[in-house]
Design a protein around this motif. Structure first.
Motif, PDB file in Angstrom:
ATOM      1  N   ASP A 179       5.985   3.818  -1.901  1.00 48.71           N
ATOM      2  CA  ASP A 179       5.180   3.600  -0.907  1.00 48.71           C
ATOM      3  C   ASP A 179       6.152   2.732   0.243  1.00 48.71           C
ATOM      4  O   ASP A 179       6.936   1.864  -0.116  1.00 48.71           O
ATOM      5  N   THR A 182       5.207  -1.420   0.729  1.00 46.83           N
ATOM      6  CA  THR A 182       5.427  -2.344  -0.360  1.00 46.83           C
ATOM      7  C   THR A 182       6.404  -1.965  -1.156  1.00 46.83           C
ATOM      8  O   THR A 182       7.380  -2.924  -2.362  1.00 46.83           O
ATOM      9  N   ASP A 231      -0.574  -6.762   5.831  1.00 46.58           N
ATOM     10  CA  ASP A 231       0.384  -6.189   5.171  1.00 46.58           C
ATOM     11  C   ASP A 231       1.319  -7.093   4.617  1.00 46.58           C
ATOM     12  O   ASP A 231       1.779  -6.719   3.507  1.00 46.58           O
ATOM     13  N   LEU A 234      -0.411  -7.394   1.025  1.00 47.69           N
ATOM     14  CA  LEU A 234      -0.087  -6.403   0.368  1.00 47.69           C
ATOM     15  C   LEU A 234       1.242  -6.287  -0.055  1.00 47.69           C
ATOM     16  O   LEU A 234       1.613  -6.073  -1.485  1.00 47.69           O
ATOM     17  N   ARG A 235       2.160  -6.821   0.447  1.00 47.53           N
ATOM     18  CA  ARG A 235       3.674  -7.022  -0.071  1.00 47.53           C
ATOM     19  C   ARG A 235       3.656  -8.090  -0.962  1.00 47.53           C
ATOM     20  O   ARG A 235       4.298  -7.738  -2.104  1.00 47.53           O
ATOM     21  N   ALA A 238       2.205  -6.633  -4.478  1.00 47.31           N
ATOM     22  CA  ALA A 238       3.314  -5.825  -5.044  1.00 47.31           C
ATOM     23  C   ALA A 238       4.149  -6.439  -5.586  1.00 47.31           C
ATOM     24  O   ALA A 238       4.814  -6.138  -6.834  1.00 47.31           O
ATOM     25  N   ASP A 239       4.835  -7.425  -5.002  1.00 50.55           N
ATOM     26  CA  ASP A 239       5.932  -8.175  -5.623  1.00 50.55           C
ATOM     27  C   ASP A 239       5.347  -8.964  -6.605  1.00 50.55           C
ATOM     28  O   ASP A 239       6.241  -9.129  -7.685  1.00 50.55           O
ATOM     29  N   ARG A 254       1.149   1.736  -5.824  1.00 51.80           N
ATOM     30  CA  ARG A 254       0.291   1.488  -4.756  1.00 51.80           C
ATOM     31  C   ARG A 254      -0.685   2.789  -4.536  1.00 51.80           C
ATOM     32  O   ARG A 254       0.201   3.890  -3.943  1.00 51.80           O
ATOM     33  N   ASP A 258      -5.974  -0.876  -0.194  1.00 51.44           N
ATOM     34  CA  ASP A 258      -5.555  -2.182  -1.167  1.00 51.44           C
ATOM     35  C   ASP A 258      -5.567  -1.973  -2.565  1.00 51.44           C
ATOM     36  O   ASP A 258      -5.750  -3.055  -3.350  1.00 51.44           O
TER      37      ASP A 258
END
Length: 341
Positions: A179, A182, A231, A234-235, A238-239, A254, A258
């Motif tokens: 993705d 992310t 954004d 979302l990052r 993911a982290d 992802r 969301d």
């Protein structure tokens, strides 16, 4: 790895082409066109032609029958064969030496940098043995130096082109399976990994956990603080999901919007707590760390197929959202499986 084979199928085809082309060429030029020559030499060349043909057939039809080390020593065997044939025919002409190109290109294309340079060194030695045996010393020295420089430069160019192509393939592979926002795996990579994980779990009985995650009220984050803040959120999710899975066999993906998914060989409940703690520790988000609704399912406890595992995990996620969001729900064992387990 210093002796790794890049592409066994391609290597098998390359060897087959050489052997099947070289066998008749050697038979015609070394035997049929020199009838009346020394009998031992003619017999040796005829036997070599037959051997080359048989090896070519095996490489073409049954490459798996040959040991793995065969593909690694092929360029050295080919160099020895070319040198031996040049000795047998006392041929020090440029045309005869061109056959050294095949083992060089094979090694540089299919083997490692180390093997390619070792092959170039073997070719240099073989060429020197032929030239200094059948050519005047001055000519032999000049030809040997020219051949050594040529094969060394050719090996360097082909190796670097292969390295560049490998890097390009890695970039394209990453772009095709990740993705962009992310850095997590995308839906395509997740689907492939999910089928592999569930298949392995049903065969071995070792559990594979699937964790589905929704970011709570994500539309509100976008509407209130803007899409840039969305954004960032979302990052951050993911982290946090990656950080919580560090040190375990896992895949963070992802799935779209969301929605995230995590495949892991670990206790999903403990993993979820680590993920929530990692996300709570994130600073600098305009909206603050978002809450997560999470559904958990485990193969083979809750499902025996990838599709079924995703379905029951999604049902657990829906239950967590219906229960007030910011919650974790574990899938129920289906009736069909409860009688088995």
């Amino acid at each position: 790895m210093p002796y790794q084979l890049r592409d066994q199928r391609g290597a098998a085809r390359a060897v087959a082409y050489l052997m099947l082309a070289g066998a008749p060429y050697n038979l015609v030029t070394g035997v049929l066109m020199k009838l009346g020559g020394p009998v031992p030499q003619l017999v040796a060349l005829a036997v070599t032609s037959v051997a080359l043909f048989l090896v070519g057939i095996v490489c073409w039809r049954r490459p798996e029958a040959l040991p793995g080390t065969f593909w690694l020593v092929v360029p050295f065997l080919a160099t020895a064969v070319v040198t031996g044939l040049n000795f047998a025919t006392e041929d020090a002409t440029t045309a005869a030496q061109l056959f050294y190109l095949w083992p060089l290109l094979y090694a540089a294309t299919f083997l490692s940098r180390r093997c390619a340079y070792l092959t170039a060194a073997a070719i240099s030695l073989g060429h020197a043995a032929v030239m200094f045996s059948f050519a005047p010393p001055g000519q032999a020295l000049n030809d040997w130096i020219a051949m050594t420089v040529a094969v060394g430069m050719t090996a360097w160019v082909v190796i670097n082109l292969n390295d560049r192509n490998d890097r390009l393939r890695e970039v394209l592979q990453k772009q095709a399976t990740s993705d962009a926002l992310t850095g997590a795996a995308n839906r395509r990579a997740f689907d492939e990994a999910l089928h592999r994980a569930v298949g392995a779990a049903t065969r071995s009985g070792e559990p594979a956990g699937l964790v589905l995650i929704d970011v709570d009220h994500f539309k509100q984050i976008n509407d209130t603080w803007g899409h840039a803040a969305g954004d960032l959120a979302l990052r951050a999710v993911a982290d946090a999901l990656r950080a919580a899975a560090e040190g375990t066999q896992h895949l963070v993906a992802r799935l779209g919007g969301d929605e995230f998914a995590v495949l892991l060989r670990d206790d999903p409940a403990r993993y979820v707590e680590r993920a929530r703690a990692a996300l709570r520790a994130v600073e600098g988000l305009p909206s603050g760390p978002p809450n997560l609704s999470i559904g958990i399912a485990v193969a083979p406890d809750h499902a025996l197929t990838a599709e079924e595992l995703q379905r029951v995990a999604d049902a657990a996620l829906y239950e967590a959202k219906a229960g007030g969001r910011g919650r974790t729900s574990v899938a129920r064992v289906p009736v069909r499986l409860s009688s088995v387990f």
